[in-house]
Design a protein around this motif. Structure first.
Motif, PDB file in Angstrom:
ATOM      1  N   GLY A   1      15.122   7.474   4.380  1.00 28.76           N
ATOM      2  CA  GLY A   1      14.299   6.634   5.247  1.00 28.76           C
ATOM      3  C   GLY A   1      12.867   6.551   4.746  1.00 28.76           C
ATOM      4  N   ILE A   2      12.354   7.670   4.253  1.00 35.61           N
ATOM      5  CA  ILE A   2      11.002   7.686   3.685  1.00 35.61           C
ATOM      6  C   ILE A   2      10.947   6.791   2.443  1.00 35.61           C
ATOM      7  N   LEU A   3      11.996   6.830   1.625  1.00 36.54           N
ATOM      8  CA  LEU A   3      12.049   5.974   0.437  1.00 36.54           C
ATOM      9  C   LEU A   3      12.016   4.493   0.828  1.00 36.54           C
ATOM     10  N   ILE A   4      12.792   4.129   1.849  1.00 37.17           N
ATOM     11  CA  ILE A   4      12.809   2.738   2.307  1.00 37.17           C
ATOM     12  C   ILE A   4      11.434   2.327   2.800  1.00 37.17           C
ATOM     13  N   LEU A   5      10.779   3.189   3.572  1.00 37.25           N
ATOM     14  CA  LEU A   5       9.457   2.861   4.100  1.00 37.25           C
ATOM     15  C   LEU A   5       8.437   2.722   2.975  1.00 37.25           C
ATOM     16  N   ILE A   6       8.492   3.606   1.988  1.00 36.39           N
ATOM     17  CA  ILE A   6       7.584   3.495   0.840  1.00 36.39           C
ATOM     18  C   ILE A   6       7.813   2.181   0.108  1.00 36.39           C
ATOM     19  N   HIS A   7       9.082   1.813  -0.047  1.00 36.38           N
ATOM     20  CA  HIS A   7       9.410   0.543  -0.715  1.00 36.38           C
ATOM     21  C   HIS A   7       8.823  -0.641   0.051  1.00 36.38           C
ATOM     22  N   LEU A   8       8.941  -0.625   1.376  1.00 39.12           N
ATOM     23  CA  LEU A   8       8.400  -1.722   2.185  1.00 39.12           C
ATOM     24  C   LEU A   8       6.877  -1.767   2.101  1.00 39.12           C
ATOM     25  N   LEU A   9       6.240  -0.608   2.122  1.00 39.26           N
ATOM     26  CA  LEU A   9       4.778  -0.563   1.990  1.00 39.26           C
ATOM     27  C   LEU A   9       4.357  -1.068   0.617  1.00 39.26           C
ATOM     28  N   GLN A  10       5.135  -0.727  -0.411  1.00 44.53           N
ATOM     29  CA  GLN A  10       4.848  -1.217  -1.756  1.00 44.53           C
ATOM     30  C   GLN A  10       4.933  -2.731  -1.809  1.00 44.53           C
ATOM     31  N   ARG A  11       5.991  -3.299  -1.229  1.00 41.27           N
ATOM     32  CA  ARG A  11       6.156  -4.748  -1.247  1.00 41.27           C
ATOM     33  C   ARG A  11       5.052  -5.438  -0.441  1.00 41.27           C
TER      34      ARG A  11
END
Length: 277
Positions: A123-133
Motif C-alpha cells: 500500500g505504501i508503494l502504491i501511495l508513493i507511486h501516486l505521489l510520484q505521478r
C-alpha cells in the motif's frame, strides 16, 4: 467495472475499421486518441491528468488512514461499513462467490473483523507511486496536447477503484522475507524510477520552449519508444504478484490501456519521423 474498462480499451483499438466503414471515423478519433496521437481538436488539455492524480492521492490516503490507522470506534466503524459497502459494489462477483465456512469465513466477515493497524508495504508503494505521478504531472510534464472527456473520466474511474480493489485483496501487513519478495519489491521500485527518468527525458525535449513533437532518443528510448508506459505496466505487474491474485484487475487494465497507447504512439512516430524509425 474492471472488465468493462479493459474490454473498452481493446475494443477501441480493434474497432477502427468498423468505425471507418460505417462513416464514423471522426467519432473514433474523438473517442480513441489522446496526447500526441490525437487528431481531433476538441477535448480537454492532457495537462488535466493532474486532476485525477490529485483525486487519487486524496482518495487513497483517506482509505488507508480510515481503514488501517483510525481508532475512534464510532467514526471508524461507521466509515468502515460505508467502505465495505463500496467494496462489495465494486467487487460484486468476489463478494458473492466466496462460500463461507467455519475455517474460511466470508470476505465481508474477515474485513469487518480486521485487526491491522499498519498500512501494508504494498500500500505504501502504491501511495508513493501516486505521489510520484502527481509530482510529475505538476512540475515536470509539459504536455500541450488534448484528450477526450472519455479518457479524462476513465482516469477518475481507475483511481476510484484502485484502493477499493487493494483493500479487497486483503493484503498482508508484513511481506514474507524471501528472495522472491525482495526481487518483486526491487522490480516495483525500479519500475517507478524508470518511469520517472523516462518522463524527465521527454519533458527535456521542450526545454527550449518549443511546442512541436520530437522523437526522444538515448538510453532506453533506443529500445522502446514509450518506456513510461512499459514501466507503468511493470509496476502494477509487481504489485499484483506482491499483493495477491485479486490485484490482477488493475494490472490487466493497465496492460490493455498502456499497450494500446504505446502502439498508437509508435504509429504516430513512424508517420511523423519515417526516416528515424
Amino acid at each position: 467495472l474492471w472488465t468493462v474498462m479493459s474490454a473498452s480499451c481493446l475494443f477501441l483499438y480493434f474497432s477502427e475499421r468498423i468505425f471507418r466503414l460505417t462513416g464514423n471515423q471522426k467519432l473514433y478519433n474523438e473517442l480513441a486518441y489522446f496526447g500526441k496521437t490525437r487528431m481531433a481538436q476538441t477535448g480537454v488539455p492532457k495537462a488535466w491528468f493532474k486532476h485525477f492524480y490529485i483525486f487519487a492521492v486524496i482518495w487513497t490516503i483517506f482509505w488507508f488512514l480510515i481503514w488501517f490507522k483510525y481508532s475512534d470506534p464510532v467514526i471508524s466503524e461507521t466509515v468502515n461499513l460505508i467502505q465495505i459497502a463500496l467494496l462489495a459494489l465494486s467487487n460484486y462477483i468476489l463478494y458473492q462467490s466466496t462460500e463461507p465456512s467455519f475455517w474460511n469465513p466470508h470476505i465481508m466477515i474477515r474485513l469487518l473483523l480486521k485487526e491491522s493497524e499498519f498500512v501494508p508495504t504494498t500500500g505504501i508503494l502504491i501511495l508513493i507511486h501516486l505521489l510520484q505521478r502527481l509530482y510529475e504531472s505538476i512540475f515536470i510534464q509539459k504536455s500541450v496536447s488534448k484528450m477526450s472527456v472519455v479518457h479524462y473520466m476513465v482516469g477518475y474511474a481507475f483511481y476510484f477503484l484502485l484502493p477499493l480493489q487493494y483493500i479487497s485483496s486483503e493484503p498482508e501487513t508484513n511481506l514474507e522475507s524471501s528472495l522472491y519478495t525482495y526481487v518483486l519489491l526491487a522490480g516495483a521500485i525500479l519500475a517507478m524510477i524508470g518511469q520517472h527518468l523516462s518522463i524527465r527525458k521527454m519533458a527535456s525535449l521542450r526545454n527550449d520552449g518549443s511546442i512541436g513533437h520530437k522523437l526522444p532518443r538515448g538510453g532506453i528510448f533506443n529500445l522502446v519508444c514509450s518506456p513510461h508506459y512499459t514501466f507503468e505496466i511493470l509496476f502494477y505487474f509487481f504489485i499484483w504478484l506482491l499483493t495477491g491474485s485479486r490485484m490482477i484487475f488493475p494490472f490487466i487494465f493497465t496492460l490493455c490501456n498502456q499497450s494500446v497507447s504505446a502502439i498508437w504512439t509508435l504509429k504516430f512516430y513512424r508517420l511523423k519521423f519515417p526516416d528515424e524509425m
